[in-house]
Design a protein around this motif. Structure first.
Motif, PDB file in Angstrom:
ATOM      1  N   ALA A  32     -17.490  64.212  -2.687  1.00 55.51           N
ATOM      2  CA  ALA A  32     -16.485  64.220  -1.623  1.00 55.51           C
ATOM      3  C   ALA A  32     -16.726  65.412  -0.692  1.00 55.51           C
ATOM      4  N   GLU A  33     -17.119  66.539  -1.270  1.00 56.21           N
ATOM      5  CA  GLU A  33     -17.371  67.737  -0.460  1.00 56.21           C
ATOM      6  C   GLU A  33     -18.526  67.519   0.517  1.00 56.21           C
ATOM      7  N   GLU A  34     -19.606  66.900   0.025  1.00 57.80           N
ATOM      8  CA  GLU A  34     -20.746  66.616   0.902  1.00 57.80           C
ATOM      9  C   GLU A  34     -20.361  65.620   1.994  1.00 57.80           C
ATOM     10  N   PHE A  35     -19.576  64.613   1.619  1.00 61.72           N
ATOM     11  CA  PHE A  35     -19.125  63.631   2.597  1.00 61.72           C
ATOM     12  C   PHE A  35     -18.329  64.298   3.712  1.00 61.72           C
ATOM     13  N   ASP A  53      -8.507  67.514  -2.262  1.00 64.77           N
ATOM     14  CA  ASP A  53      -7.651  68.158  -3.247  1.00 64.77           C
ATOM     15  C   ASP A  53      -7.580  67.259  -4.476  1.00 64.77           C
ATOM     16  N   GLY A  54      -7.504  67.859  -5.618  1.00 62.93           N
ATOM     17  CA  GLY A  54      -7.345  67.086  -6.840  1.00 62.93           C
ATOM     18  C   GLY A  54      -8.662  66.892  -7.577  1.00 62.93           C
ATOM     19  N   PRO A  55      -8.575  66.302  -8.748  1.00 65.11           N
ATOM     20  CA  PRO A  55      -9.781  66.108  -9.565  1.00 65.11           C
ATOM     21  C   PRO A  55     -10.669  65.000  -8.991  1.00 65.11           C
ATOM     22  N   SER A  56     -11.932  65.076  -9.324  1.00 70.77           N
ATOM     23  CA  SER A  56     -12.839  64.017  -8.897  1.00 70.77           C
ATOM     24  C   SER A  56     -12.599  62.781  -9.757  1.00 70.77           C
TER      25      SER A  56
END
Length: 115
Positions: A32-35, A53-56
């Motif tokens: 998600a961070e890379e996206f 925010d929150g768990p993967s």
């Protein structure tokens, strides 16, 4: 990405298959961070509108789509699979953003479904 799925669907309809097969579709796997970083570079106006925010969410991302790719590359021209496959994430985001911008400019994008 829908364009990749359409390419897979059309390629499979054109393939010379002698029986039924099941294939994995992997596509582009990223965090998600890379996206979000790619999204912010591609669409800077979205930088302040998105956060993580929150768990993967655990998913099985490392599937092998080599059998599918080999089949699609065996389809005769003009329907053979062309590179890049899968499409790069940056291109997918840019194309999607361009489609939404066009819809908004044409007055065909609404927020009625967001209530």
């Amino acid at each position: 990405y829908v364009r990749d799925i359409a390419r897979i669907f059309i390629g499979c309809t054109r393939a010379k298959l002698t029986s039924a097969y099941a294939f994995n579709v992997r596509g582009v796997v990223t965090t998600a961070e890379e996206f979000v970083e790619i999204l912010k570079k591609t669409l800077p106006e979205a930088a302040d509108l998105i956060s993580i925010d929150g768990p993967s969410i655990p998913i099985m991302a490392e599937t092998d789509e080599s059998a599918l790719t080999a089949l699609l590359r065996s389809v005769p021209s003009p329907h053979t699979l062309k590179d890049p496959f899968p499409m790069p994430l940056e291109e997918c985001i840019r194309e999607t953003a361009d489609m939404f911008k066009t819809l908004a400019q044409e007055g065909r994008l609404h927020d009625r479904d967001l209530q």
